[in-house]
Design a protein around this motif. Sequence first.
Motif, PDB file in Angstrom:
ATOM      1  N   ASP A 208     -10.535 -52.266  74.364  1.00 14.34           N
ATOM      2  CA  ASP A 208     -10.735 -53.658  74.765  1.00 14.34           C
ATOM      3  C   ASP A 208      -9.816 -54.577  73.971  1.00 14.34           C
ATOM      4  O   ASP A 208      -9.884 -54.615  72.740  1.00 14.34           O
ATOM      5  N   PRO A 209      -8.938 -55.358  74.655  1.00 13.45           N
ATOM      6  CA  PRO A 209      -8.046 -56.265  73.921  1.00 13.45           C
ATOM      7  C   PRO A 209      -8.737 -57.530  73.429  1.00 13.45           C
ATOM      8  O   PRO A 209      -8.197 -58.222  72.566  1.00 13.45           O
ATOM      9  N   LEU A 210      -9.916 -57.847  73.970  1.00 13.88           N
ATOM     10  CA  LEU A 210     -10.629 -59.042  73.514  1.00 13.88           C
ATOM     11  C   LEU A 210     -11.414 -58.727  72.246  1.00 13.88           C
ATOM     12  O   LEU A 210     -12.167 -57.737  72.205  1.00 13.88           O
ATOM     13  N   PRO A 211     -11.295 -59.556  71.232  1.00 17.50           N
ATOM     14  CA  PRO A 211     -12.083 -59.338  70.016  1.00 17.50           C
ATOM     15  C   PRO A 211     -13.581 -59.384  70.316  1.00 17.50           C
ATOM     16  O   PRO A 211     -14.029 -60.114  71.208  1.00 17.50           O
ATOM     17  N   SER A 212     -14.347 -58.603  69.577  1.00 21.93           N
ATOM     18  CA  SER A 212     -15.804 -58.568  69.799  1.00 21.93           C
ATOM     19  C   SER A 212     -16.409 -59.948  69.593  1.00 21.93           C
ATOM     20  O   SER A 212     -17.391 -60.306  70.250  1.00 21.93           O
ATOM     21  N   ARG A 213     -15.810 -60.755  68.704  1.00 21.85           N
ATOM     22  CA  ARG A 213     -16.319 -62.106  68.471  1.00 21.85           C
ATOM     23  C   ARG A 213     -16.276 -62.932  69.759  1.00 21.85           C
ATOM     24  O   ARG A 213     -17.228 -63.650  70.083  1.00 21.85           O
ATOM     25  N   ILE A 214     -15.173 -62.828  70.504  1.00 14.83           N
ATOM     26  CA  ILE A 214     -15.031 -63.575  71.753  1.00 14.83           C
ATOM     27  C   ILE A 214     -16.000 -63.040  72.801  1.00 14.83           C
ATOM     28  O   ILE A 214     -16.641 -63.818  73.531  1.00 14.83           O
ATOM     29  N   ARG A 215     -16.127 -61.709  72.881  1.00 14.62           N
ATOM     30  CA  ARG A 215     -17.053 -61.126  73.864  1.00 14.62           C
ATOM     31  C   ARG A 215     -18.484 -61.567  73.598  1.00 14.62           C
ATOM     32  O   ARG A 215     -19.214 -61.947  74.521  1.00 14.62           O
ATOM     33  N   ASN A 216     -18.877 -61.540  72.340  1.00 14.46           N
ATOM     34  CA  ASN A 216     -20.245 -61.931  72.005  1.00 14.46           C
ATOM     35  C   ASN A 216     -20.477 -63.420  72.241  1.00 14.46           C
ATOM     36  O   ASN A 216     -21.531 -63.824  72.738  1.00 14.46           O
ATOM     37  N   GLU A 217     -19.474 -64.218  71.896  1.00 12.14           N
ATOM     38  CA  GLU A 217     -19.602 -65.669  72.037  1.00 12.14           C
ATOM     39  C   GLU A 217     -19.808 -66.084  73.493  1.00 12.14           C
ATOM     40  O   GLU A 217     -20.543 -67.026  73.786  1.00 12.14           O
ATOM     41  N   HIS A 218     -19.183 -65.333  74.415  1.00  8.64           N
ATOM     42  CA  HIS A 218     -19.252 -65.706  75.830  1.00  8.64           C
ATOM     43  C   HIS A 218     -20.057 -64.711  76.659  1.00  8.64           C
ATOM     44  O   HIS A 218     -19.978 -64.730  77.899  1.00  8.64           O
ATOM     45  N   SER A 219     -20.811 -63.848  75.994  1.00  8.86           N
ATOM     46  CA  SER A 219     -21.705 -62.887  76.668  1.00  8.86           C
ATOM     47  C   SER A 219     -20.951 -62.036  77.684  1.00  8.86           C
ATOM     48  O   SER A 219     -21.349 -61.928  78.856  1.00  8.86           O
ATOM     49  N   LEU A 220     -19.859 -61.425  77.249  1.00 12.20           N
ATOM     50  CA  LEU A 220     -19.026 -60.616  78.130  1.00 12.20           C
ATOM     51  C   LEU A 220     -19.194 -59.136  77.825  1.00 12.20           C
ATOM     52  O   LEU A 220     -19.258 -58.746  76.649  1.00 12.20           O
ATOM     53  N   ILE A 221     -19.255 -58.320  78.869  1.00 13.05           N
ATOM     54  CA  ILE A 221     -19.327 -56.878  78.657  1.00 13.05           C
ATOM     55  C   ILE A 221     -17.942 -56.358  78.304  1.00 13.05           C
ATOM     56  O   ILE A 221     -16.933 -57.048  78.453  1.00 13.05           O
ATOM     57  N   GLY A 222     -17.865 -55.104  77.839  1.00 10.51           N
ATOM     58  CA  GLY A 222     -16.593 -54.516  77.469  1.00 10.51           C
ATOM     59  C   GLY A 222     -15.713 -54.257  78.682  1.00 10.51           C
ATOM     60  O   GLY A 222     -16.184 -54.159  79.818  1.00 10.51           O
ATOM     61  N   GLU A 240     -21.615 -58.936  89.371  1.00 10.96           N
ATOM     62  CA  GLU A 240     -21.499 -60.227  88.693  1.00 10.96           C
ATOM     63  C   GLU A 240     -21.148 -60.054  87.221  1.00 10.96           C
ATOM     64  O   GLU A 240     -20.345 -60.813  86.666  1.00 10.96           O
ATOM     65  N   LYS A 241     -21.731 -59.052  86.559  1.00 10.09           N
ATOM     66  CA  LYS A 241     -21.375 -58.796  85.154  1.00 10.09           C
ATOM     67  C   LYS A 241     -19.894 -58.451  85.022  1.00 10.09           C
ATOM     68  O   LYS A 241     -19.200 -58.928  84.116  1.00 10.09           O
ATOM     69  N   ALA A 242     -19.422 -57.608  85.932  1.00 13.58           N
ATOM     70  CA  ALA A 242     -18.018 -57.217  85.887  1.00 13.58           C
ATOM     71  C   ALA A 242     -17.106 -58.399  86.177  1.00 13.58           C
ATOM     72  O   ALA A 242     -16.108 -58.616  85.484  1.00 13.58           O
ATOM     73  N   ARG A 243     -17.461 -59.170  87.188  1.00 16.45           N
ATOM     74  CA  ARG A 243     -16.623 -60.316  87.541  1.00 16.45           C
ATOM     75  C   ARG A 243     -16.576 -61.349  86.427  1.00 16.45           C
ATOM     76  O   ARG A 243     -15.537 -61.966  86.195  1.00 16.45           O
ATOM     77  N   SER A 244     -17.684 -61.564  85.744  1.00 13.03           N
ATOM     78  CA  SER A 244     -17.696 -62.536  84.642  1.00 13.03           C
ATOM     79  C   SER A 244     -16.684 -62.146  83.581  1.00 13.03           C
ATOM     80  O   SER A 244     -15.932 -62.990  83.076  1.00 13.03           O
ATOM     81  N   ARG A 245     -16.665 -60.850  83.235  1.00  6.68           N
ATOM     82  CA  ARG A 245     -15.722 -60.395  82.223  1.00  6.68           C
ATOM     83  C   ARG A 245     -14.281 -60.484  82.730  1.00  6.68           C
ATOM     84  O   ARG A 245     -13.381 -61.000  82.046  1.00  6.68           O
ATOM     85  N   GLN A 705      -8.531 -71.072  77.352  1.00 11.29           N
ATOM     86  CA  GLN A 705      -7.430 -71.867  76.806  1.00 11.29           C
ATOM     87  C   GLN A 705      -7.539 -71.967  75.283  1.00 11.29           C
ATOM     88  O   GLN A 705      -6.550 -71.800  74.560  1.00 11.29           O
ATOM     89  N   GLU A 706      -8.742 -72.221  74.808  1.00 17.00           N
ATOM     90  CA  GLU A 706      -8.956 -72.309  73.359  1.00 17.00           C
ATOM     91  C   GLU A 706      -8.598 -70.993  72.682  1.00 17.00           C
ATOM     92  O   GLU A 706      -7.921 -70.962  71.646  1.00 17.00           O
ATOM     93  N   PHE A 707      -9.040 -69.878  73.289  1.00 15.53           N
ATOM     94  CA  PHE A 707      -8.748 -68.561  72.740  1.00 15.53           C
ATOM     95  C   PHE A 707      -7.247 -68.285  72.745  1.00 15.53           C
ATOM     96  O   PHE A 707      -6.665 -67.835  71.743  1.00 15.53           O
ATOM     97  N   ALA A 708      -6.571 -68.577  73.871  1.00 21.45           N
ATOM     98  CA  ALA A 708      -5.144 -68.278  74.005  1.00 21.45           C
ATOM     99  C   ALA A 708      -4.303 -69.080  73.018  1.00 21.45           C
ATOM    100  O   ALA A 708      -3.380 -68.549  72.392  1.00 21.45           O
ATOM    101  N   ARG A 709      -4.625 -70.355  72.878  1.00 21.03           N
ATOM    102  CA  ARG A 709      -3.836 -71.186  71.958  1.00 21.03           C
ATOM    103  C   ARG A 709      -4.023 -70.733  70.518  1.00 21.03           C
ATOM    104  O   ARG A 709      -3.072 -70.760  69.721  1.00 21.03           O
ATOM    105  N   GLU A 710      -5.228 -70.286  70.194  1.00 20.79           N
ATOM    106  CA  GLU A 710      -5.491 -69.784  68.841  1.00 20.79           C
ATOM    107  C   GLU A 710      -4.671 -68.522  68.572  1.00 20.79           C
ATOM    108  O   GLU A 710      -4.057 -68.370  67.505  1.00 20.79           O
TER     109      GLU A 710
END
Length: 743
Positions: A208-222, A240-245, A705-710
């Motif tokens: 997973d390229p997304l940090p676990s912090r970002i996944r947890n913050e936005h309730s995203l599955i792996g 819906e879970k898949a599409r959200s991620r 956007q916030e994540f990408a700019r960071e």
Amino acid sequence: MAVLADRLDLLLGAKAATPLAEAFGITTVEDLLRHYPNRYATQGQPLTESDPPDGQHITIVGDIVKADMVKMKNRPGWMLKVVLQSESQKVDATFFNAHKVKHAVQAGRRAMFSGTVKYFRERWSLNHPSYLILPDVADHTAVQIDRVRGGGDLAGIARSALAPGQGVDMSIFDRKLLPVYPATSKIESWDIAHCVRQIFDQLDTVEDPLPSRIRNEHSLIGLDEALHLIHFPESEADVEKARSRLRFDEAAALQLVLAQRRNEMSARAAKSCPPRSDGIAAAFEDRLPFELTEGQHEVADEISADLSQPHPMSRLLQGEVGSGKTVVALRAMLQVVDAGQQCALLAPTEVLAAQHYRSLRAMLGPLGAGGELGAADESTRIVLLTGSMPTAAKRAALLAAVTGDAGIVIGTHALIQDNVEFFDLGMVVVDEQHRFGVEQRDALRSKAKSGFSPHLLVMTATPIPRTIAMTTLGDLETSTLRELPRGRSPIVTSVVPAKDKPAWVDRAWARINEEVAAGRQAYVVCSRIGDEKTGDKEPPTTHSALDMYEELKHGALRGVRVGLLHGRLPTDEKDAVMRGFNDGALDVIVCTTVVEVGVDVPNATVMVIVDADRFGVSQLHQLRGRIGRGGHKGLCILLSEANPVGPAFERLRAVAATNDGFELAVLDLRQRREGDILGAAQSGTVTTLRLLSLLDDLEVISAAQEFAREVVADDPGLERHPGLAAMMRSALDEQRLEYLEKS
């Protein structure tokens, strides 16, 4: 085992991989797994003894008890009328390509039908359902078949499960949701499904390229779980879970590109143009006969601050029709001229370019008469350059640009030609920016001195879908003018059903006569010129400008002075018509959309748009913005022969209901979709957005956007984030990446 970066031709073989590459640019495992299903075939609702509601999707299994060829009444050909006996009731079905299906759909065979319930005279049936001929056993899911006989989604899904030498395991139809993919005539949905199954059989657990912090913050599955669930869900909740991620991934991919672009732009060099208190810009403000609005002051300050920086401004100025964007843009150009540099103003049409030239000269007076008698001490020269100008005038304009004598050069595409050079180009202003391709804007910006990029200001009165998308995604800094200058009255818009209410059409022409009698002027806008060659085609059913001009001049408007204006008139004739209308020598002009933007005749109060359903929402708003620009109220009349209860007429009512261009832009976006956000397409027929909606997912976009700019601030080239770089590339092909680099 396989990973996301692996090539498909090595895993699937060239025979399977080549069509994917040719049709969709899919070459890697990640490309394929991010080619998501656009819908899911379902088992539908189980039949009961009660009749299903109209429009419900059902899937049934039963015995064909009747299959009769019937000649169609209203057109040539035959249809096949079928009766399927299920466990609970008999179901009627109709196939309109009878000769293609009669060999398979025969009485005595067992079949699965899937389709949408349609009622006719209180009886329901399935019209042309997808079908699959089944083995003649009760428990069809427990057997294998060697050959697929059927049509539509059901047959395709069965083919996707066809394994060489093993047949089809019909238990595939036990799944509640079966993926249906975007496909073409050369590669069908079931071919793609088969490739996806093969890849999953070989795939390692996906990192997973997304940090676990970002996944947890936005309730995203792996990512690994999301990719499996989007292709093979067990429930709607899985989808819906898949599409959200994956929706977040899509937003992040776009935002990473845009963040890199912003970062790269900030690293480019531009000549700083700080404001001067004793220059032309200050003198211009002193001579203005009106007070700028609070919004104009605020936006002018934003632009002024950008121009003062040593890196290029990249800003969108959007505002309502008549909100005063031109004054703000001129103020910015004068700040650049005060710094010793030149400005180029790019307009989409010669009519608009000439209008800008006259307007800027009028606003500046002696300040814009550089090199002429009577010019102010602090002044600059303004020149016009268009493709159809006389050779001598064109040479003089080219010379003024290359020597630096002209501080402001206004023109059309002629400014982009190779023979046009500037002494020191410091700023480019693009009016109605959606009319120009990236290559055209890039060609003009490349005319700055080596090592520098000019400041860029793009303007639009009503953001079209792609513009909204780009600004929402953060590609440009945005300034917005919402309030109208003092003295502007709102425009009243009426929709007239021309076919049903011919007397109302007569009243529209009478209204023009009344306004002319009161000393005012009017436009009549048509969707086409009328000199088009149709060849063997049916002649157009719409009213042309040429025909309408003759009809009105000798009919309903015979007592007033009527002119004709369209894009194929010679330049001198176009100029003469516009001058005549500007000066009051003409009362009415019959025209095409050459007056859509920039034309400013304050005395014009009425506009009749003929065949208004042929125009887009934003275009209608732009057109009606040409009236009511003085002290008198504006009246816009939309004539349409469309069905008064149809969607086209409803769209016109929506335009008439509001003067808010931003609200209409959202309406336009909903109807046309976002378009190709990172490409050149303007309509919604092609889109880089698979799951993301700019209207409904603003929170997701903002978080991405916030994540990408960071990330880009810390790692501009994404060298330490290879997974994110791969994710970004999977969302954007090379052509779109080149587009962004130029834009």
